[in-house]
Scaffold this motif. Structure first.
Motif, mmCIF file in Angstrom:
data_model
loop_
_atom_site.group_PDB
_atom_site.id
_atom_site.type_symbol
_atom_site.label_atom_id
_atom_site.label_comp_id
_atom_site.label_asym_id
_atom_site.label_seq_id
_atom_site.Cartn_x
_atom_site.Cartn_y
_atom_site.Cartn_z
ATOM 1 N N HIS A 29 0.834 -1.199 0.000
ATOM 2 C CA HIS A 29 0.000 0.000 0.000
ATOM 3 C C HIS A 29 0.869 1.250 0.000
ATOM 4 O O HIS A 29 1.902 1.314 0.661
ATOM 5 C CB HIS A 29 -0.894 0.013 1.247
ATOM 6 N N ASP A 30 0.423 2.268 -0.754
ATOM 7 C CA ASP A 30 1.164 3.523 -0.802
ATOM 8 C C ASP A 30 0.898 4.395 0.424
ATOM 9 O O ASP A 30 1.779 5.088 0.905
ATOM 10 C CB ASP A 30 0.792 4.318 -2.057
ATOM 11 N N ALA A 31 -0.346 4.409 0.889
ATOM 12 C CA ALA A 31 -0.737 5.344 1.944
ATOM 13 C C ALA A 31 -0.775 4.666 3.316
ATOM 14 O O ALA A 31 -1.201 3.517 3.443
ATOM 15 C CB ALA A 31 -2.110 5.937 1.619
ATOM 16 N N MET A 32 -0.318 5.401 4.318
ATOM 17 C CA MET A 32 -0.356 4.910 5.700
ATOM 18 C C MET A 32 -0.806 6.030 6.617
ATOM 19 O O MET A 32 -0.601 7.220 6.318
ATOM 20 C CB MET A 32 1.009 4.364 6.118
ATOM 21 N N TYR A 33 -1.415 5.643 7.748
ATOM 22 C CA TYR A 33 -2.060 6.601 8.643
ATOM 23 C C TYR A 33 -1.839 6.214 10.105
ATOM 24 O O TYR A 33 -1.753 5.023 10.422
ATOM 25 C CB TYR A 33 -3.579 6.625 8.388
ATOM 26 N N TRP A 34 -1.811 7.215 10.967
ATOM 27 C CA TRP A 34 -1.828 6.982 12.403
ATOM 28 C C TRP A 34 -3.035 7.682 13.014
ATOM 29 O O TRP A 34 -3.274 8.868 12.754
ATOM 30 C CB TRP A 34 -0.553 7.511 13.067
ATOM 31 N N TYR A 35 -3.775 6.914 13.850
ATOM 32 C CA TYR A 35 -4.921 7.444 14.560
ATOM 33 C C TYR A 35 -4.732 7.247 16.061
ATOM 34 O O TYR A 35 -4.126 6.276 16.507
ATOM 35 C CB TYR A 35 -6.209 6.720 14.145
ATOM 36 N N ARG A 36 -5.324 8.151 16.793
ATOM 37 C CA ARG A 36 -5.391 8.018 18.246
ATOM 38 C C ARG A 36 -6.844 7.783 18.628
ATOM 39 O O ARG A 36 -7.759 8.446 18.092
ATOM 40 C CB ARG A 36 -4.859 9.288 18.910
ATOM 41 N N GLN A 37 -7.070 6.870 19.591
ATOM 42 C CA GLN A 37 -8.421 6.582 20.052
ATOM 43 C C GLN A 37 -8.427 6.601 21.571
ATOM 44 O O GLN A 37 -7.734 5.830 22.215
ATOM 45 C CB GLN A 37 -8.901 5.229 19.521
ATOM 46 N N ASP A 38 -9.196 7.497 22.143
ATOM 47 C CA ASP A 38 -9.372 7.566 23.587
ATOM 48 C C ASP A 38 -10.644 6.810 23.962
ATOM 49 O O ASP A 38 -11.531 6.630 23.115
ATOM 50 C CB ASP A 38 -9.439 9.029 24.032
ATOM 51 N N ILE A 51 2.803 8.775 0.263
ATOM 52 C CA ILE A 51 3.874 8.243 -0.566
ATOM 53 C C ILE A 51 5.157 8.253 0.249
ATOM 54 O O ILE A 51 5.279 9.023 1.218
ATOM 55 C CB ILE A 51 4.023 9.069 -1.863
ATOM 56 N N VAL A 52 6.096 7.417 -0.130
ATOM 57 C CA VAL A 52 7.375 7.348 0.585
ATOM 58 C C VAL A 52 8.053 8.717 0.612
ATOM 59 O O VAL A 52 7.982 9.482 -0.346
ATOM 60 C CB VAL A 52 8.297 6.307 -0.082
ATOM 61 N N ASN A 53 8.687 9.003 1.738
ATOM 62 C CA ASN A 53 9.436 10.241 1.952
ATOM 63 C C ASN A 53 8.568 11.487 1.996
ATOM 64 O O ASN A 53 9.074 12.608 1.825
ATOM 65 C CB ASN A 53 10.541 10.421 0.893
#
Lengths: 114, 114
Positions: A29-38, A51-53
């Motif tokens: 996969h090209d796209a990555m994400y970080w989520y926070r969940q309280d 995308i990379v970089n």
């Protein structure tokens, strides 16, 4: 076994300490994400990379940093500047931005300040 | 940018009854609408999705409907079972400022009482 792996599952941070959460995917996969969940809350976007970089701040980027040196990896560092880091952190990936596909989520890292 | 509102925040039904969760979105250019189920302490998992060229999609006991004119979409679960108890998130793929990322609703906690 294709998928997205987060480690560690549980992490304890002392006051003033930086910690890094790992996220690795072998889905190409090209796209990555970080989520926070309280507790009892929804998903809040911290950072994303299409995308990379390259990466962009999400809605709550303050006190966090990321890197995207490899397509497969998108580590998140929770810095000492993040005053309330105790939460469940989820990493996700998708084929690419704007494509009609959903996200695949990792199993999460539960971070606790001790 | 895109904004997604989800209602209700909590929903309690008797086993065997139907459950309906509703979401509205703001960006008329959005064209992809997934639904995720998150069990306690687990990762969100895609359960069904719909694209803007379709008005309804069904998968066994789960169905999603989309009204593009009114900009709302709904998740319908029939013959609910205790294992349907979880938090459900809707999402819409936003453009413009959201750069093709999914925008999530705040979630609905569904409780199915035996």
């Amino acid at each position: 076994d294709g998928g997205i792996t987060q480690s560690p599952k549980y992490l304890f941070r002392k006051e003033g300490q930086n910690v890094t959460l790992s996220c690795e995917q072998n889905l190409n996969h090209d796209a990555m994400y970080w989520y926070r969940q309280d507790p009892g809350q929804g998903l809040r976007l911290i950072y994303y990379s299409q995308i990379v970089n390259d990466f962009q701040k999400g809605d709550i980027a303050e006190g966090y940093s990321v890197s995207r040196e490899k397509k497969e990896s998108f580590p998140l560092t929770v810095t000492s500047a993040q005053k309330n880091p105790t939460a469940f952190y989820l990493c996700a990936s998708s084929i690419g931005p704007g494509t009609g596909n959903g996200y695949t989520f990792g199993s999460g890292t539960r971070l606790t300040v001790v | 940018g895109e904004n997604v509102e989800q209602h209700p925040s909590t929903l309690s039904v008797q086993e065997g009854d139907s459950a309906v969760i509703k979401c509205t979105y703001s960006d008329s250019a959005s064209n992809y609408f997934p639904w995720y189920k998150q069990e306690l302490g687990k990762r969100p998992q895609l359960i069904i999705d719909i694209r803007s060229n379709v008005g309804e999609k069904k998968d066994q006991r789960i169905a999603v409907t989309l009204n593009k004119t009114a900009k709302h979409f709904s998740l319908h679960i029939t013959e609910t079972q205790p294992e349907d108890s979880a938090v459900y998130f809707c999402a819409a793929r936003g453009y413009g400022g959201s750069q093709g990322n999914l925008i999530f609703g705040k979630g609905t906690k569904l409780s199915v009482k035996p």
